[in-house]
Design a protein around this motif. Structure first.
Motif, PDB file in Angstrom:
ATOM      1  N   LEU A  19       0.754  -1.062  -0.059  1.00 59.71           N
ATOM      2  CA  LEU A  19       0.043  -0.081  -0.021  1.00 59.71           C
ATOM      3  C   LEU A  19       0.832   1.256   0.002  1.00 59.71           C
ATOM      4  CD1 LEU A  19      -2.763  -1.163   2.565  1.00 59.71           C
ATOM      5  CD2 LEU A  19      -3.095  -0.496  -0.006  1.00 59.71           C
ATOM      6  N   GLU A  20       2.113   1.156   0.760  1.00 59.52           N
ATOM      7  CA  GLU A  20       2.858   2.517   0.748  1.00 59.52           C
ATOM      8  C   GLU A  20       3.435   2.709  -0.648  1.00 59.52           C
ATOM      9  OE1 GLU A  20       5.664   1.324   4.043  1.00 59.52           O
ATOM     10  OE2 GLU A  20       4.220   2.396   5.452  1.00 59.52           O
ATOM     11  N   ASP A  21       3.890   1.576  -1.104  1.00 53.22           N
ATOM     12  CA  ASP A  21       4.373   1.858  -2.765  1.00 53.22           C
ATOM     13  C   ASP A  21       3.449   2.248  -3.469  1.00 53.22           C
ATOM     14  OD1 ASP A  21       6.696   0.713  -1.651  1.00 53.22           O
ATOM     15  OD2 ASP A  21       6.483  -1.340  -2.592  1.00 53.22           O
ATOM     16  N   LYS A  22       2.160   1.911  -3.486  1.00 44.24           N
ATOM     17  CA  LYS A  22       0.903   2.165  -4.194  1.00 44.24           C
ATOM     18  C   LYS A  22       0.938   3.916  -3.883  1.00 44.24           C
ATOM     19  CE  LYS A  22      -1.444  -1.759  -5.170  1.00 44.24           C
ATOM     20  NZ  LYS A  22      -2.790  -2.582  -4.852  1.00 44.24           N
ATOM     21  N   VAL A  23       0.899   4.064  -2.652  1.00 42.56           N
ATOM     22  CA  VAL A  23       0.892   5.658  -2.251  1.00 42.56           C
ATOM     23  C   VAL A  23       1.676   6.448  -3.096  1.00 42.56           C
ATOM     24  CG1 VAL A  23       0.815   7.271  -0.357  1.00 42.56           C
ATOM     25  CG2 VAL A  23      -0.565   5.099  -0.272  1.00 42.56           C
ATOM     26  N   VAL A  24       3.069   6.024  -2.761  1.00 41.58           N
ATOM     27  CA  VAL A  24       3.987   6.734  -3.389  1.00 41.58           C
ATOM     28  C   VAL A  24       4.145   7.014  -4.846  1.00 41.58           C
ATOM     29  CG1 VAL A  24       6.746   6.591  -3.947  1.00 41.58           C
ATOM     30  CG2 VAL A  24       5.748   6.165  -1.625  1.00 41.58           C
ATOM     31  N   LEU A  25       3.680   5.911  -5.604  1.00 44.90           N
ATOM     32  CA  LEU A  25       3.568   6.013  -7.002  1.00 44.90           C
ATOM     33  C   LEU A  25       2.324   6.741  -7.585  1.00 44.90           C
ATOM     34  CD1 LEU A  25       3.838   2.067  -8.031  1.00 44.90           C
ATOM     35  CD2 LEU A  25       5.547   4.302  -8.384  1.00 44.90           C
ATOM     36  N   THR A  26       1.043   6.786  -6.546  1.00 46.48           N
ATOM     37  CA  THR A  26      -0.049   7.727  -6.899  1.00 46.48           C
ATOM     38  C   THR A  26       0.469   9.188  -6.467  1.00 46.48           C
ATOM     39  OG1 THR A  26      -1.396   5.978  -6.326  1.00 46.48           O
ATOM     40  CG2 THR A  26      -2.270   8.282  -6.390  1.00 46.48           C
ATOM     41  N   ARG A  27       1.179   9.465  -5.648  1.00 46.60           N
ATOM     42  CA  ARG A  27       1.599  10.716  -5.343  1.00 46.60           C
ATOM     43  C   ARG A  27       2.384  11.353  -6.439  1.00 46.60           C
ATOM     44  NH1 ARG A  27       2.955  10.787   1.142  1.00 46.60           N
ATOM     45  NH2 ARG A  27       0.795  10.886   1.903  1.00 46.60           N
ATOM     46  N   ALA A  28       3.475  10.513  -6.874  1.00 44.89           N
ATOM     47  CA  ALA A  28       4.381  10.786  -8.120  1.00 44.89           C
ATOM     48  C   ALA A  28       3.551  11.121  -9.363  1.00 44.89           C
ATOM     49  CB  ALA A  28       5.383   9.771  -8.329  1.00 44.89           C
ATOM     50  N   TYR A  29       2.212  10.334  -9.582  1.00 50.56           N
ATOM     51  CA  TYR A  29       1.591  10.413 -10.813  1.00 50.56           C
ATOM     52  C   TYR A  29       0.833  11.739 -10.552  1.00 50.56           C
ATOM     53  CZ  TYR A  29      -1.619   9.408 -14.557  1.00 50.56           C
ATOM     54  OH  TYR A  29      -2.161   9.360 -15.728  1.00 50.56           O
TER      55      TYR A  29
END
Length: 583
Positions: A19-29
């Motif tokens: 979930l933290e990885d997805k959050v990081v990717l989403t914030r980057a996107y």
């Protein structure tokens, strides 16, 4: 139960990490930088390009969008900045040129580093204090004004890069970890080599793993032919071309291919640090006098230790000219004067001829009305050349010729003949940099019988002297009541540098007296006094190399009077005893 609980905890921790990885990717996107219009991104890229010419390699490695944008901007690839070796692939140059398009003018700077300069030698060289006094058209020394580019390292898969983005109020640095598909990517900068050789740019480090010595040898033989094939193909787009190398290399014959039209060319330089023995090349600097090449826009030319002909069309109508001849070149003085006369609009002239021939035709007076910087070094016959020049706008005079007669007569006659221009810098026998081969540096020295001619140089701000008696110069620069003076000598002097001016007897005392009267201590009530209606400027910079053993007490005292003092004490071996001490 404990084991089941630990297994559940591990599963939950794994889910949390996902979930933290997805959050990081989403914030980057959804980051603000993603919402910038492409036109604005291009504008920011160009700002970064102005400060860092090789920034295209970094920007194109951030993400696919930025890569597409950078590859669609030929201007971002129009400045080639490369420090390389023969063992590196010349395809980097091809890739750089291809990405620059077909019509954008090219600004090329390539430094070829010899593999013999191993890190130990480089470190040893970096400890030496090297003083370059010959003015360079693009600055002082090689690579002046360059900042440190990243080394291009073929075969690297991932690297940390720093992206500098122009922003209102400053430049922000964003560290980014990137994966690069291109075979030529950006690696962290390696430690820079000594600036006296390479400026501030680190070398390109080749990847040689798994490569046989025979294959490397073949690559070394052909690097120059491959690189210059690509470069000369784009000669019609050259606006600035600089190629420097430290010594003769295997494929040096590739330089002969530099021939043809260069309608945009403004600056051309091919320089070698060490002199060698070459034959006569048929290339642009050696073209026949009646050759018809389109180089009409060229204003700056630098040729160091490479062949050229005195009658080449390339040596005409220049504003900046720097020539350093090979040992096999013997040009008559009248032909050297012809080169000077063919460039009547010169502003910067640097000549070093090791073995000129006596003149065949009489030397005629030649005026250079706009010349501001004049540097002359080499054989003693060049004194006759100085006697034929009139330089009414002269600002900097550097003489490193092997003077057989007192050099002050040559300087005084030149200034009087030129209507006493406001000279601000004078250097006599102070050439200490790499490539200096005149015996003058370690022989007769400045060749000055009397320093009284300095009394005519009221505008002088910087004085550099090598291998002259220590005490007479300091006495001349001292108080006006010394040595029969009635006024201050060089009242505007702020920089004094001396090398190999060995002191005898009261040399240290003379130095202290000179500094004491020019830089009195205000805290002790000391004040500068006027003589002849003139109050001298305070000395701000003092350099003494192998002149006198001052001692820590004198050094500490000098620090209280002068802003910057650099000193190396004499060594018994007759060489530097280390890098200059900054007190």
């Amino acid at each position: 139960m404990v084991e089941e609980s630990q297994c559940a905890i591990r599963e939950l921790e794994h889910d949390l990490a996902v979930l933290e990885d997805k959050v990081v990717l989403t914030r980057a996107y959804i980051s603000p930088i993603k919402r910038l219009p492409h036109e604005l991104l291009r504008h920011i890229f160009l700002f970064n390009f102005e400060d860092c010419p090789w920034s295209a390699w970094v920007l194109s490695a951030v993400c696919s969008l930025w890569r597409r944008l950078v590859l669609s901007m030929p201007t971002m690839w129009s400045k080639v900045r490369l420090v390389t070796t023969q063992a590196s692939s010349a395809e980097t140059i091809r890739l750089w040129l291809e990405r620059s398009g077909r019509s954008v003018p090219l600004d090329i700077e390539i430094v070829l580093r010899s593999p013999s300069l191993h890190p130990g030698a480089a470190e040893s060289a970096s400890r030496r204090r090297v003083l370059s006094i010959s003015p360079h058209p693009a600055g002082d020394g090689w690579g002046a004004g360059w900042t440190t580019p990243p080394a291009l390292h073929p075969g690297t898969n991932a690297t940390a890069v720093h992206l500098q983005l122009a922003h209102a109020g400053g430049v922000h640095v964003f560290p980014t970890q990137v994966l690069v598909a291109d075979p030529t990517v950006v690696a962290p900068p390696s430690p820079p080599h000594p600036t006296e050789y390479w400026g501030d740019m680190p070398p390109l480090v080749p990847s040689e793993r798994g490569t046989s010595s025979q294959h490397r040898s073949r690559k070394n033989m052909h690097w120059g032919h491959i690189a210059f094939y690509y470069l000369v193909e784009q000669m019609h787009r050259w606006e600035r071309f600089v190629f420097r190398f430290d010594k003769q290399f295997t494929s040096i014959g590739a330089l002969k291919s530099i021939e043809g039209d260069a309608p945009l060319l403004r600056e051309f330089e091919v320089s070698c640090t060490e002199p060698a023995f070459y034959g006569d090349w048929k290339w642009l600097p050696s073209a026949a006098a009646n050759s018809q090449f389109d180089i009409s826009k060229m204003t700056t030319l630098t040729l160091h230790h490479v062949p050229f002909k005195w009658s080449s069309p390339m040596l005409r109508n220049l504003r900046s000219l720097s020539l350093r001849t090979l040992p096999t070149v013997h040009i008559a003085l009248d032909r050297i004067l012809y080169i000077i006369a063919s460039n009547s609009q010169l502003e910067n002239l640097s000549l070093h001829f090791t073995s000129p021939n006596p003149p065949v035709l009489p030397l005629t007076p030649t005026t250079l009305p706009e010349l501001k910087v004049f540097s002359l070094g080499g054989h003693y016959l060049l004194s006759s050349l100085v006697d034929s020049l009139l330089l009414p706008s002269l600002d900097t005079l550097i003489l490193d010729i092997d003077a057989r007669e007192p050099v002050e007569d040559t300087v005084s006659a030149l200034l009087a003949r030129s209507n006493n221009p406001p000279l601000t810098r004078l250097s006599l026998a102070y050439g200490l940099g790499p490539g200096s081969h005149s015996g003058f540096y370690w022989g007769s020295g400045a060749g000055v019988a009397s320093w009284h001619f300095l009394s005519e140089l009221d505008h002088l701000r910087s004085l550099q002297v090598g291998s002259a008696p220590f005490e007479p110069l300091l006495s001349t620069l001292g108080a006006p009541d010394d040595d029969g003076q009635d006024h201050w000598v060089c009242p505007n002097l702020v920089t004094l540098a001396m090398h190999g001016c060995h002191a005898h007897g009261d040399g240290v005392a003379k130095l202290v007296q000179m500094v004491d009267v020019r830089n009195p201590d205000p805290a002790a009530g000391g004040m500068l006094f006027a003589a002849g209606g003139v109050t001298p400027a305070r000395l701000k910079h003092l350099e003494l190399y192998e002149c006198a053993t001052l001692g820590p007490d004198v050094m500490k005292w000098l620090k209280t009077r002068i802003d910057e003092v650099v000193c190396t004490e004499p060594s018994f071996e007759g060489r530097y005893c280390g890098e200059g001490s900054h007190w």
